[in-house]
Structure formats: C-alpha cells, structure tokens
Design a protein around this motif. Structure first.
Motif, PDB file in Angstrom:
ATOM      1  N   UNK A  83      -1.500 -18.186 -27.639  1.00 27.49           N
ATOM      2  CA  UNK A  83      -0.017 -16.622 -28.027  1.00 27.49           C
ATOM      3  C   UNK A  83       1.344 -17.965 -27.034  1.00 27.49           C
ATOM      4  N   UNK A  84       2.173 -18.279 -27.571  1.00 31.98           N
ATOM      5  CA  UNK A  84       2.501 -19.069 -27.120  1.00 31.98           C
ATOM      6  C   UNK A  84       4.625 -18.433 -27.337  1.00 31.98           C
ATOM      7  N   UNK A  85       5.815 -18.737 -26.366  1.00 30.24           N
ATOM      8  CA  UNK A  85       6.693 -18.149 -26.347  1.00 30.24           C
ATOM      9  C   UNK A  85       6.333 -17.077 -25.664  1.00 30.24           C
ATOM     10  N   UNK A  86       5.663 -17.017 -25.572  1.00 30.63           N
ATOM     11  CA  UNK A  86       5.988 -15.256 -24.722  1.00 30.63           C
ATOM     12  C   UNK A  86       7.559 -14.799 -24.443  1.00 30.63           C
ATOM     13  N   UNK A  87       7.389 -13.249 -25.223  1.00 31.18           N
ATOM     14  CA  UNK A  87       8.476 -12.602 -24.896  1.00 31.18           C
ATOM     15  C   UNK A  87       8.491 -11.059 -23.745  1.00 31.18           C
ATOM     16  N   UNK A  88       9.617 -10.740 -23.210  1.00 32.37           N
ATOM     17  CA  UNK A  88       9.359  -9.429 -23.188  1.00 32.37           C
ATOM     18  C   UNK A  88       9.017  -8.276 -24.161  1.00 32.37           C
ATOM     19  N   UNK A  89       9.038  -8.779 -25.213  1.00 32.26           N
ATOM     20  CA  UNK A  89       8.997  -7.452 -26.485  1.00 32.26           C
ATOM     21  C   UNK A  89       7.601  -7.734 -26.696  1.00 32.26           C
ATOM     22  N   UNK A  90       6.316  -8.647 -26.336  1.00 34.91           N
ATOM     23  CA  UNK A  90       5.466  -8.062 -27.085  1.00 34.91           C
ATOM     24  C   UNK A  90       4.653  -8.602 -25.680  1.00 34.91           C
ATOM     25  N   UNK A  91       4.950  -7.320 -24.715  1.00 36.41           N
ATOM     26  CA  UNK A  91       4.020  -6.543 -23.388  1.00 36.41           C
ATOM     27  C   UNK A  91       3.935  -5.356 -24.482  1.00 36.41           C
ATOM     28  N   UNK A  92       2.378  -5.813 -24.777  1.00 36.88           N
ATOM     29  CA  UNK A  92       1.049  -4.235 -25.017  1.00 36.88           C
ATOM     30  C   UNK A  92       0.136  -4.176 -25.119  1.00 36.88           C
ATOM     31  N   UNK A  93      -0.768  -3.580 -25.017  1.00 37.72           N
ATOM     32  CA  UNK A  93      -2.206  -3.527 -25.583  1.00 37.72           C
ATOM     33  C   UNK A  93      -2.563  -4.189 -26.402  1.00 37.72           C
ATOM     34  N   UNK A  94      -3.555  -5.454 -26.638  1.00 46.20           N
ATOM     35  CA  UNK A  94      -4.139  -5.730 -27.746  1.00 46.20           C
ATOM     36  C   UNK A  94      -5.388  -5.702 -28.378  1.00 46.20           C
ATOM     37  N   UNK A  95      -5.660  -5.606 -29.258  1.00 50.88           N
ATOM     38  CA  UNK A  95      -6.428  -4.967 -30.132  1.00 50.88           C
ATOM     39  C   UNK A  95      -7.410  -5.446 -30.323  1.00 50.88           C
ATOM     40  N   UNK A  96      -8.936  -6.015 -30.692  1.00 51.44           N
ATOM     41  CA  UNK A  96      -9.151  -6.840 -31.613  1.00 51.44           C
ATOM     42  C   UNK A  96      -9.322  -5.696 -32.803  1.00 51.44           C
ATOM     43  N   UNK A  97      -9.896  -6.213 -33.651  1.00 50.70           N
ATOM     44  CA  UNK A  97     -10.905  -4.947 -34.839  1.00 50.70           C
ATOM     45  C   UNK A  97     -11.585  -5.909 -35.612  1.00 50.70           C
ATOM     46  N   UNK A  98     -12.471  -5.096 -36.740  1.00 52.31           N
ATOM     47  CA  UNK A  98     -13.820  -6.080 -37.297  1.00 52.31           C
ATOM     48  C   UNK A  98     -13.181  -4.727 -38.657  1.00 52.31           C
ATOM     49  N   UNK A  99     -13.348  -5.601 -39.791  1.00 55.43           N
ATOM     50  CA  UNK A  99     -13.655  -5.182 -40.964  1.00 55.43           C
ATOM     51  C   UNK A  99     -14.960  -5.260 -41.346  1.00 55.43           C
ATOM     52  N   UNK A 100     -15.263  -4.810 -41.303  1.00 55.17           N
ATOM     53  CA  UNK A 100     -16.732  -4.896 -41.915  1.00 55.17           C
ATOM     54  C   UNK A 100     -17.411  -5.191 -43.780  1.00 55.17           C
ATOM     55  N   UNK A 101     -16.236  -4.494 -44.157  1.00 52.20           N
ATOM     56  CA  UNK A 101     -16.245  -4.304 -45.607  1.00 52.20           C
ATOM     57  C   UNK A 101     -15.822  -5.431 -46.451  1.00 52.20           C
ATOM     58  N   UNK A 102     -14.875  -6.135 -45.228  1.00 53.76           N
ATOM     59  CA  UNK A 102     -13.599  -7.354 -46.062  1.00 53.76           C
ATOM     60  C   UNK A 102     -14.295  -8.325 -45.752  1.00 53.76           C
ATOM     61  N   UNK A 103     -14.217  -8.951 -46.576  1.00 54.03           N
ATOM     62  CA  UNK A 103     -14.225 -10.595 -45.922  1.00 54.03           C
ATOM     63  C   UNK A 103     -13.074 -11.632 -45.960  1.00 54.03           C
ATOM     64  N   UNK A 104     -12.227 -10.725 -46.758  1.00 53.33           N
ATOM     65  CA  UNK A 104     -10.845 -11.388 -47.245  1.00 53.33           C
ATOM     66  C   UNK A 104      -9.763 -10.825 -45.771  1.00 53.33           C
ATOM     67  N   UNK A 105      -8.818 -11.125 -45.138  1.00 55.47           N
ATOM     68  CA  UNK A 105      -7.487 -11.117 -44.760  1.00 55.47           C
ATOM     69  C   UNK A 105      -6.669  -9.206 -45.100  1.00 55.47           C
ATOM     70  N   UNK A 106      -7.162  -8.280 -43.791  1.00 57.24           N
ATOM     71  CA  UNK A 106      -6.447  -7.622 -43.902  1.00 57.24           C
ATOM     72  C   UNK A 106      -5.549  -7.433 -42.884  1.00 57.24           C
ATOM     73  N   UNK A 107      -4.218  -6.694 -43.587  1.00 58.14           N
ATOM     74  CA  UNK A 107      -3.655  -6.048 -42.504  1.00 58.14           C
ATOM     75  C   UNK A 107      -3.304  -5.190 -42.260  1.00 58.14           C
TER      76      UNK A 107
END
Length: 125
Positions: A83-107
């Motif tokens: 993360x670069x050029x961070x802004x105050x609005x980027x303040x949050x709890x960040x979570x990583x997640x695994x989509x084990x049913x998918x090999x493609x990008x999921x949103x």
C-alpha cells in the motif's frame, strides 16, 4: 481447512506506505484465489483487491487502483498487499481471504470461504 494470519498493519502518516502479509496454511495454496478486504468503523466490509491462483491476474477497487499492489508467493504460501500513497480514508481493519472453490479472481465476499483475523491500518492526516 485454511488458516490465514495477517501481519504488517500499523500507524502511518498520509502519503506513507505499508506492506501487509497473509500467511496461509492447510490446503495447497497455489490451488485457489486470494483477496483483501477492509472494514472501517460503521461501514460494511468492502473489496480491495484480489489475485488468481498463479498471480497472473489481479483486480482492484477503483479507490485503491494505482496505489495498492497485490502479489503472491506460492512457494511461501503468502499473499501480500503493498500500500502506497496512503490516505486517511484507507484507515480500516484489513482482512485477507481465501476462495478455495475458485482459481480465478473473485470480488464478492460470498466467494471467499476462509478469513484471517484482520490487521488494523491507521493513516493519520
């Protein structure tokens, strides 16, 4: 089962940079998609970025495009969020997640089966 552990959060001034890491264990890491989401106080969890199984395909929310970069190292079972050029609005709890049913990008949050505990990112103005 997949166990995810995030690290790298913290307090940074606006304009600064942070790199988050998410270490995975359990299923074969290179078989599934990964994503990063964030949740600010009083707001719903939102999509930040995602990456496919190989790392060749990525997707970003418009709010972070050009500032954040997702990558993965399948040999280390780890996904990163630079993360670069961070802004105050980027303040949050960040979570990583695994989509084990998918090999493609999921949103969508519903496509992800396992979540980390979250790491706090605070950007001061």
């Amino acid at each position: 089962q997949v166990h995810l552990v995030e690290s790298g959060g913290g307090l940074v001034q606006a304009g600064g940079s942070l790199r988050l890491s998410c270490a995975a264990s359990g299923r074969t890491f290179s078989n599934y998609a990964m994503g990063w989401f964030r949740q600010a106080p009083g707001k719903e969890r939102e999509f930040v970025t995602a990456i496919n199984w190989s790392g060749a395909s990525t997707k970003y929310a418009d709010s972070v495009k050009g500032r954040f970069t997702i990558s993965r190292d399948n040999a280390k079972n780890t996904v990163y969020l630079q993360m670069s050029s961070l802004k105050p609005e980027d303040t949050a709890v960040y979570y990583c997640a695994a989509g084990v049913s998918w090999r493609t990008v999921r949103l969508d949050t519903g496509d992800y089966d396992y979540w980390g505990q979250g790491t706090q990112v605070t950007v001061s103005s």
